[in-house]
Every structure is written in C-alpha cells, then in structure tokens.
Motif scaffolding. Structure first.
Motif, PDB file in Angstrom:
ATOM      1  N   LYS A  50       0.757  -1.371   0.169  1.00  0.00           N
ATOM      2  CA  LYS A  50       0.049   0.094   0.065  1.00  0.00           C
ATOM      3  C   LYS A  50       0.786   1.401  -0.058  1.00  0.00           C
ATOM      4  CE  LYS A  50      -3.984  -2.010   1.883  1.00  0.00           C
ATOM      5  NZ  LYS A  50      -4.491  -2.625   0.650  1.00  0.00           N
ATOM      6  N   SER A  51       1.953   1.374   0.786  1.00  0.00           N
ATOM      7  CA  SER A  51       2.649   2.581   0.699  1.00  0.00           C
ATOM      8  C   SER A  51       3.244   2.819  -0.675  1.00  0.00           C
ATOM      9  CB  SER A  51       3.813   2.448   1.691  1.00  0.00           C
ATOM     10  OG  SER A  51       4.764   1.409   1.632  1.00  0.00           O
ATOM     11  N   VAL A  52       3.683   1.880  -1.103  1.00  0.00           N
ATOM     12  CA  VAL A  52       4.344   2.072  -2.370  1.00  0.00           C
ATOM     13  C   VAL A  52       3.213   2.462  -3.460  1.00  0.00           C
ATOM     14  CG1 VAL A  52       5.537   1.227  -4.496  1.00  0.00           C
ATOM     15  CG2 VAL A  52       6.465   0.520  -2.058  1.00  0.00           C
ATOM     16  N   ILE A  53       2.162   1.521  -3.510  1.00  0.00           N
ATOM     17  CA  ILE A  53       1.140   2.033  -4.451  1.00  0.00           C
ATOM     18  C   ILE A  53       0.679   3.501  -4.481  1.00  0.00           C
ATOM     19  CG2 ILE A  53      -1.373   1.708  -4.832  1.00  0.00           C
ATOM     20  CD1 ILE A  53      -0.886  -1.394  -4.128  1.00  0.00           C
ATOM     21  N   VAL A  54       0.613   3.875  -2.898  1.00  0.00           N
ATOM     22  CA  VAL A  54       0.006   5.337  -2.839  1.00  0.00           C
ATOM     23  C   VAL A  54       1.110   6.264  -3.671  1.00  0.00           C
ATOM     24  CG1 VAL A  54      -0.143   7.246  -1.168  1.00  0.00           C
ATOM     25  CG2 VAL A  54      -1.239   5.167  -0.692  1.00  0.00           C
ATOM     26  N   GLY A  55       2.344   6.085  -3.545  1.00  0.00           N
ATOM     27  CA  GLY A  55       3.370   6.807  -4.204  1.00  0.00           C
ATOM     28  C   GLY A  55       3.591   6.719  -5.832  1.00  0.00           C
ATOM     29  N   VAL A  56       2.963   5.353  -6.086  1.00  0.00           N
ATOM     30  CA  VAL A  56       2.817   5.398  -7.579  1.00  0.00           C
ATOM     31  C   VAL A  56       1.784   6.348  -8.056  1.00  0.00           C
ATOM     32  CG1 VAL A  56       2.500   3.942  -9.519  1.00  0.00           C
ATOM     33  CG2 VAL A  56       4.024   3.368  -7.811  1.00  0.00           C
ATOM     34  N   LEU A  57       0.440   6.017  -7.302  1.00  0.00           N
ATOM     35  CA  LEU A  57      -0.499   6.721  -7.820  1.00  0.00           C
ATOM     36  C   LEU A  57      -0.529   8.430  -7.576  1.00  0.00           C
ATOM     37  CD1 LEU A  57      -3.420   4.401  -6.222  1.00  0.00           C
ATOM     38  CD2 LEU A  57      -2.814   4.958  -8.648  1.00  0.00           C
ATOM     39  N   THR A  58       0.167   8.569  -6.640  1.00  0.00           N
ATOM     40  CA  THR A  58       0.567  10.204  -6.462  1.00  0.00           C
ATOM     41  C   THR A  58       1.418  10.846  -7.576  1.00  0.00           C
ATOM     42  OG1 THR A  58       0.375  10.002  -3.966  1.00  0.00           O
ATOM     43  CG2 THR A  58       1.322  11.942  -4.909  1.00  0.00           C
ATOM     44  N   ALA A  59       2.228  10.106  -7.883  1.00  0.00           N
ATOM     45  CA  ALA A  59       3.389  10.613  -9.047  1.00  0.00           C
ATOM     46  C   ALA A  59       2.650  10.442 -10.309  1.00  0.00           C
ATOM     47  CB  ALA A  59       4.560   9.631  -9.077  1.00  0.00           C
ATOM     48  N   SER A  60       1.610   9.374 -10.438  1.00  0.00           N
ATOM     49  CA  SER A  60       0.874   9.467 -11.713  1.00  0.00           C
ATOM     50  C   SER A  60      -0.173  10.553 -11.825  1.00  0.00           C
ATOM     51  CB  SER A  60       0.070   8.085 -11.820  1.00  0.00           C
ATOM     52  OG  SER A  60      -0.592   7.930 -12.970  1.00  0.00           O
ATOM     53  N   PHE A  61      -0.819  10.890 -10.578  1.00  0.00           N
ATOM     54  CA  PHE A  61      -1.862  12.041 -10.957  1.00  0.00           C
ATOM     55  C   PHE A  61      -1.072  13.155 -10.988  1.00  0.00           C
ATOM     56  CE2 PHE A  61      -4.258  15.201  -8.605  1.00  0.00           C
ATOM     57  CZ  PHE A  61      -5.517  15.320  -9.291  1.00  0.00           C
ATOM     58  N   THR A  62       0.159  13.439 -10.528  1.00  0.00           N
ATOM     59  CA  THR A  62       0.926  14.646 -10.723  1.00  0.00           C
ATOM     60  C   THR A  62       1.206  14.827 -12.075  1.00  0.00           C
ATOM     61  OG1 THR A  62       1.543  14.601  -8.312  1.00  0.00           O
ATOM     62  CG2 THR A  62       3.086  15.944  -9.845  1.00  0.00           C
ATOM     63  N   ALA A  63       1.830  13.761 -12.688  1.00  0.00           N
ATOM     64  CA  ALA A  63       2.198  13.794 -14.045  1.00  0.00           C
ATOM     65  C   ALA A  63       1.037  14.071 -14.967  1.00  0.00           C
ATOM     66  CB  ALA A  63       2.887  12.462 -14.431  1.00  0.00           C
ATOM     67  N   VAL A  64      -0.044  13.449 -14.881  1.00  0.00           N
ATOM     68  CA  VAL A  64      -1.371  13.791 -15.628  1.00  0.00           C
ATOM     69  C   VAL A  64      -1.769  15.105 -15.581  1.00  0.00           C
ATOM     70  CG1 VAL A  64      -3.590  13.236 -16.084  1.00  0.00           C
ATOM     71  CG2 VAL A  64      -1.833  11.398 -15.797  1.00  0.00           C
ATOM     72  N   SER A  65      -1.985  15.528 -14.395  1.00  0.00           N
ATOM     73  CA  SER A  65      -2.349  16.996 -13.966  1.00  0.00           C
ATOM     74  C   SER A  65      -1.412  18.145 -14.251  1.00  0.00           C
ATOM     75  CB  SER A  65      -2.786  17.132 -12.499  1.00  0.00           C
ATOM     76  OG  SER A  65      -1.690  17.055 -11.579  1.00  0.00           O
ATOM     77  N   SER A  66       0.043  17.872 -14.271  1.00  0.00           N
ATOM     78  CA  SER A  66       0.876  18.767 -14.713  1.00  0.00           C
ATOM     79  C   SER A  66       0.768  18.905 -16.442  1.00  0.00           C
ATOM     80  CB  SER A  66       2.302  18.273 -14.455  1.00  0.00           C
ATOM     81  OG  SER A  66       2.501  18.371 -13.167  1.00  0.00           O
ATOM     82  N   MET A  67       0.730  17.784 -17.029  1.00  0.00           N
ATOM     83  CA  MET A  67       0.832  17.944 -18.715  1.00  0.00           C
ATOM     84  C   MET A  67      -0.408  18.586 -18.934  1.00  0.00           C
ATOM     85  SD  MET A  67       1.395  14.872 -21.114  1.00  0.00           S
ATOM     86  CE  MET A  67       2.944  14.328 -20.190  1.00  0.00           C
ATOM     87  N   THR A  68      -1.456  18.237 -18.447  1.00  0.00           N
ATOM     88  CA  THR A  68      -2.971  18.763 -18.909  1.00  0.00           C
ATOM     89  C   THR A  68      -2.882  20.354 -18.633  1.00  0.00           C
ATOM     90  OG1 THR A  68      -4.090  16.563 -18.392  1.00  0.00           O
ATOM     91  CG2 THR A  68      -5.285  18.591 -18.854  1.00  0.00           C
ATOM     92  N   THR A  69      -2.274  20.538 -17.436  1.00  0.00           N
ATOM     93  CA  THR A  69      -2.291  22.131 -17.041  1.00  0.00           C
ATOM     94  C   THR A  69      -1.401  22.848 -18.049  1.00  0.00           C
ATOM     95  OG1 THR A  69      -2.819  21.667 -14.664  1.00  0.00           O
ATOM     96  CG2 THR A  69      -2.177  23.717 -15.148  1.00  0.00           C
ATOM     97  N   ALA A  70      -0.347  22.398 -18.375  1.00  0.00           N
ATOM     98  CA  ALA A  70       0.460  22.975 -18.958  1.00  0.00           C
ATOM     99  C   ALA A  70       0.109  23.228 -20.436  1.00  0.00           C
ATOM    100  CB  ALA A  70       1.979  21.991 -19.236  1.00  0.00           C
ATOM    101  N   TYR A  71      -0.562  22.236 -21.102  1.00  0.00           N
ATOM    102  CA  TYR A  71      -1.165  22.187 -22.311  1.00  0.00           C
ATOM    103  C   TYR A  71      -2.177  23.345 -22.465  1.00  0.00           C
ATOM    104  CZ  TYR A  71      -3.993  21.505 -26.329  1.00  0.00           C
ATOM    105  OH  TYR A  71      -4.645  21.640 -27.573  1.00  0.00           O
ATOM    106  N   LEU A  72      -3.265  23.170 -21.215  1.00  0.00           N
ATOM    107  CA  LEU A  72      -4.092  24.152 -21.537  1.00  0.00           C
ATOM    108  C   LEU A  72      -3.659  25.507 -21.109  1.00  0.00           C
ATOM    109  CD1 LEU A  72      -6.730  22.248 -19.555  1.00  0.00           C
ATOM    110  CD2 LEU A  72      -6.681  22.641 -21.909  1.00  0.00           C
TER     111      LEU A  72
END
Length: 107
Positions: A50-72
């Motif tokens: 669970k601790s590693v899953i939370v880190g992976v999901l957090t990094a994934s969410f950050t990458a998706v939101s950063s890329m989308t925000t940068a494009y917009l």
C-alpha cells in the motif's frame, strides 16, 4: 504572413491553428493514457504494497495534471496573444481620423 482579417492567408492560418490544437490535444491525451497504463500495470505488479501504491498513484496523478495544465495554459496564452495581435493589426490598418479640437461651451 496574414495581413489583417481579410488577408489572403487568414484561412490558411486558421487551418494551421486548428491542426496544431488537434495534434497538441491528441499528444496530451495519448501521453495521459500512457501514464495511466503504466500506473495500472505498476500497481498490479506491486501485489498490495500500500505505501508504494500510494506513491505511484500520487506521481501518476501529478504527471497527468501537470501535463494537462501545461497544455491548457500554453493554449490559453497562445489564443490571447493571437487575439491581441489581430486587434493591433486591425487598429494599425484602419486610417487615422484627424483629431478635432474640443469645443468648449461659450466660444
């Protein structure tokens, strides 16, 4: 280069902007999908840590939101700059009206 709104290349410029917007959005969507696929495979391979899953999901969410925000953000700035340049070109192409001195009452 287009000359104002009625220039011969204004249609070509509009088509180019539309194509750029489509392919830019396509690149962002495909990149986000790739991030999601890698995240799902990564979480599946972790077998419940669970601790590693939370880190992976957090990094994934950050990458998706950063890329989308940068494009917009880049698209919004680009659209604003284009509209300001068009307004400036229209103002510059319009002939200047001679300024009449203001008349004061009683003169």
């Amino acid at each position: 280069m287009s000359k104002g709104q009625g220039g011969p290349r204004s249609g070509e410029d509009s088509d180019l902007e539309r194509t750029r917007a489509r392919y830019g959005l396509l690149a962002v969507v495909l990149s986000n999908l790739a991030i999601v696929v890698v995240t799902v495979v990564g979480v599946w391979q972790l077998d419940g840590d669970k601790s590693v899953i939370v880190g992976v999901l957090t990094a994934s969410f950050t990458a998706v939101s950063s890329m989308t925000t940068a494009y917009l953000g880049i698209k919004a700035v680009s659209n604003t700059a284009k509209s300001l340049a068009g307004a400036e070109a229209t103002r510059r192409d319009r002939p200047q009206q001679p300024q009449l001195p203001s008349q004061t009452p009683g003169s």
